[in-house]
Design an enzyme around this catalytic site. Structure first.
Site, PDB file in Angstrom:
ATOM      1  N   LYS A  77       0.681  -1.301  -0.130  1.00  0.00           N
ATOM      2  CA  LYS A  77      -0.071  -0.099  -0.040  1.00  0.00           C
ATOM      3  C   LYS A  77       0.833   1.192   0.079  1.00  0.00           C
ATOM      4  CE  LYS A  77      -3.765   1.946   2.782  1.00  0.00           C
ATOM      5  NZ  LYS A  77      -4.470   2.121   4.053  1.00  0.00           N
ATOM      6  N   SER A 153      -9.180   3.226   3.308  1.00  0.00           N
ATOM      7  CA  SER A 153      -8.148   3.636   2.425  1.00  0.00           C
ATOM      8  C   SER A 153      -7.387   2.483   1.533  1.00  0.00           C
ATOM      9  CB  SER A 153      -7.141   4.598   3.092  1.00  0.00           C
ATOM     10  OG  SER A 153      -6.697   3.838   4.132  1.00  0.00           O
ATOM     11  N   SER A 177      -9.972   0.696   7.361  1.00  0.00           N
ATOM     12  CA  SER A 177      -9.250   0.753   6.060  1.00  0.00           C
ATOM     13  C   SER A 177      -8.969  -0.431   5.356  1.00  0.00           C
ATOM     14  CB  SER A 177      -8.115   1.687   6.035  1.00  0.00           C
ATOM     15  OG  SER A 177      -8.679   3.145   6.260  1.00  0.00           O
TER      16      SER A 177
END
Length: 506
Positions: A77, A153, A177
């Site tokens: 990520k 996210s 997230s």
């Protein structure tokens, strides 16, 4: 371009590693398969912030460690977790030229496990939103319905896994997230306990310990094995849980015993919950009862709106801190961030130190309340989300709202918003679709989203939309969650369910 390893789409990370170990596939073939799919399937989904074929080639050519996942392609990520030599943009134009010079502790452990890191997945600016629509880059889209969000996210990570580009992907969770994108994309998402996985060396506790890192996966065993690979203390950790005597992978398939589970479908904010989300949790409660567990309606004794206000106070303050850090790295960088980020930061700057400290003290009060709940119940079951994934752009400010924000930011009047009901509007408008996840972050409890429910086919989702359910356990009891998740996976398998988009270029 031919895609090697025809069974690639159907195998989880554990099975792909077994192919490499047996000599039936090479790391280079797996890297080729992932990169080809990233170009053909994921390009239109906006799943990746950066692809690095050369990095993958170097690792797959023999440099990948001989760990349990040797040769398996794995993206990281683009937020928090740095990869040496790769961009680290955090979804922001302010960091568009920033390149990491070292691996974070978690990435070092991923490499040691043999994973081949070949790129970075998309995230909203600084991970601040439950959608992945950074203004400086393409929005991430949901493979089940590309007009809709995959959540955030860790939206890029979830989109990449759901589209069968990779079997698992790095993810992090400061307010939902991991679990929100897992729910929206039909994946398994485990948020570990506070202190289980190190965030270092640059960060001690992300968001005062609200952030926890692991992955989104298609199978429970992959999540367990990844947790084994990255868990455990590192030097200087402010909070660190020791490795358990039994590896987490060893918990998969073990008997759960008869668990007591309290459940609710009511939003802690008192806001509406979509009927599909209610149906998902009711169905899960019934399935758990069929499996022999004691299941009954119950909720912890907490004020849900107070929890959300406390979360937002921390969120505003952390946004202000992020922009201060951007300025320290490069003066003027904060002015290159999104308007909403600047607004939130100004609200954070206007929040008093006393209010912020009071908020952090309340986290302990919430932890005590959950402790009392868990004296009676082993697990707390809720919907993961309160709404189906929204259309791309639906949560973006309107032109009128942007004009008001621009005025507030330019006149530095954002602090006045605290006196005009701004926080309650944020609760009802921004947190209402995802009100169930923040409690586990503030209390540091382990929690998971399990994909047990799909809607009927929709016009834009011909195979339906997935809807996850959340289970929250006692501190450091990931083992309980993994045992139960494996039981649910066996009773109601989900790994073979795929969006139509994942059938392309097979």
């Amino acid at each position: 371009m031919p895609l090697p390893i025809p069974e690639y789409d159907d195998l989880d990370a554990t099975a792909l590693a077994a192919l490499v170990a047996s000599g039936e596939a090479t790391p280079a073939q797996l890297a080729d398969a992932a990169l080809a799919r990233a170009e053909s399937r994921a390009k239109g989904l906006g799943a990746f912030a950066h692809l690095d074929p050369a990095h993958a080639v170097r690792q797959s050519a023999g440099r990948a460690a001989d760990g349990p996942f040797r040769g398996v392609p794995y993206p990281v990520k683009d937020l928090g977790h740095t990869v040496a030599g790769m961009p680290h943009r955090s979804g922001s134009a302010a960091y568009r030229y920033f390149v990491s010079d070292a691996d974070s502790t978690l990435v070092e452990r991923l490499r040691a496990a043999g994973l081949v890191i070949f790129g970075k997945t998309a995230t909203p600016e600084f991970g601040l939103m439950g959608i992945t629509e950074p203004e400086a880059y393409a929005p991430a889209r949901n493979p089940w319905a590309p007009t809709r969000t995959p959540g955030g996210s860790s939206g890029g990570a979830a989109a990449a896994v759901a589209a069968r580009v990779v079997p698992a992907a790095d993810a992090s969770d400061g307010g939902g997230s991991i679990r929100i994108p897992a729910s929206f994309c039909g994946l398994f998402g485990l948020k570990p306990s506070r202190g289980r996985v190190p965030e270092g060396p640059e960060v001690g506790e992300g968001w005062h310990g609200a952030v926890a890192s692991l992955a989104v996966t298609r199978t429970v065993r992959d999540a367990a094995a990844l947790l084994d690979a990255v868990a455990g203390p590192s030097p200087g950790d402010p909070v660190a849980l020791p490795r358990p005597e039994t590896p987490f992978l060893g918990e998969v398939g073990r008997e759960t015993g008869r668990l007591r589970i309290g459940w609710t479908a009511r939003s802690p904010l008192g806001t509406p919950v979509d009927p599909a989300c209610v149906a998902a949790v009711q169905d899960a409660a019934g399935l758990l009862a069929e499996l022999g567990h004691e299941v009954e309606p119950a909720e912890p004794d907490v004020d849900g709106r107070a929890v959300a206000r406390g979360y937002l106070t921390m969120y505003f303050g952390q946004t202000a801190a992020v922009l201060r850090q951007a300025e320290a790295i490069r003066p003027g960088a904060s002015k290159e961030t999104e308007l909403v980020t600047q607004l939130l930061a100004q609200v954070g700057e206007a929040t008093s130190a006393g209010e912020y400290a009071f908020t952090l003290e309340q986290w302990n009060v919430l932890g005590r309340a959950m402790g009392r709940f868990h004296q009676r119940y082993d697990l707390y079951l809720t919907p993961t989300v309160a709404a189906l994934p929204g259309e791309i752009g639906a949560q973006q400010p309107t032109s009128a709202e942007r004009a008001l924000m621009r005025t507030a930011v330019s006149t530095r009047a954002s602090g006045l918003l605290l006196k005009t009901g701004f926080v309650d509007r944020m609760l009802d408008e921004r947190l209402a679709p995802t009100p169930f996840t923040q409690l586990a972050n503030l209390t540091g409890l382990p929690a998971m989203s399990v994909p047990l429910w799909w809607t009927e086919p929709l016009a834009d989702a011909p195979r339906g939309l997935p809807v996850g359910v959340q289970l929250v356990a006692r501190p450091a009891e990931e083992a309980t969650l993994l045992r139960l998740a494996a039981q649910l996976e066996a009773a109601r398998p989900w790994a073979d369910r795929r969006p139509a988009l994942a059938d392309e270029a097979r």
